[in-house]
Enzyme design. Structure first.
Site, PDB file in Angstrom:
ATOM      1  N   GLU A  49      15.741 -17.472 -22.054  1.00 14.74           N
ATOM      2  CA  GLU A  49      14.713 -17.738 -21.042  1.00 14.74           C
ATOM      3  C   GLU A  49      15.325 -18.167 -19.713  1.00 14.74           C
ATOM      4  OE1 GLU A  49      14.939 -18.922 -24.177  1.00 14.74           O
ATOM      5  OE2 GLU A  49      13.011 -19.757 -24.825  1.00 14.74           O
ATOM      6  N   CYS A  77      12.450 -23.900 -26.395  1.00 20.74           N
ATOM      7  CA  CYS A  77      12.840 -25.295 -26.621  1.00 20.74           C
ATOM      8  C   CYS A  77      12.365 -26.133 -25.422  1.00 20.74           C
ATOM      9  CB  CYS A  77      14.351 -25.394 -26.779  1.00 20.74           C
ATOM     10  SG  CYS A  77      15.268 -25.068 -25.253  1.00 20.74           S
TER      11      CYS A  77
END
Length: 148
Positions: A49, A77
């Site tokens: 990401e 996360c």
């Protein structure tokens, strides 16, 4: 999600945890594709990401990714969820949940925290089985290698 899975396979081929991400612009065109690069870059922040957000921001000449959709094979996360909020993406689509570190509803729910200045739409479970399978195969192979 298929494009993100393709990216995940690239991570796996380089010895990294197979997570892939794609950033789609307002017109649904692809702004960036990325996969985990922690091992090859020796960078603990090189999650799919983060790498994809950096490339998309560079392509747009702006860190504001208003209207963008980030598609990722694994639930983000806390670090990645924070970056997604700060980039102001419109939506996050993820494949399989991460009960050990997920910050989009599994362990924490950073993306929908009302105390933050921005809350993207979250869609989870897209091709979850395919996304989980590539991770399971990777970790099974790691355990097999370690036991030899």
């Amino acid at each position: 999600m298929q494009a993100a899975l393709t990216e995940a396979r690239h991570a796996q081929a380089s010895g990294d945890v197979p997570v892939g991400a794609v950033v789609l612009g307002n017109d649904d065109g692809v702004l960036a594709r990325a996969h985990n690069c922690r091992e090859i870059d020796h960078d603990p922040t090189a999650h799919a990401e983060i790498v994809a957000l950096r490339a998309a921001a560079s392509a747009q000449n702006s860190w504001h990714l208003d209207g963008a959709t980030v598609v990722v094979t694994l639930e983000p996360c806390a670090m990645c969820a924070g970056a997604l909020v700060l980039a102001r993406v419109a939506r996050v689509v993820y494949g399989t949940p991460d009960p050990k570190a997920g910050a989009a509803g599994s362990l924490w729910d950073l993306l929908r925290d009302r105390r933050l200045n921005h809350r993207p739409e979250v869609i989870g479970g897209v091709l979850a089985d395919s996304c989980a399978t590539i991770l399971d195969e990777f970790f099974d192979a790691q355990r097999d290698h370690e036991s030899q």
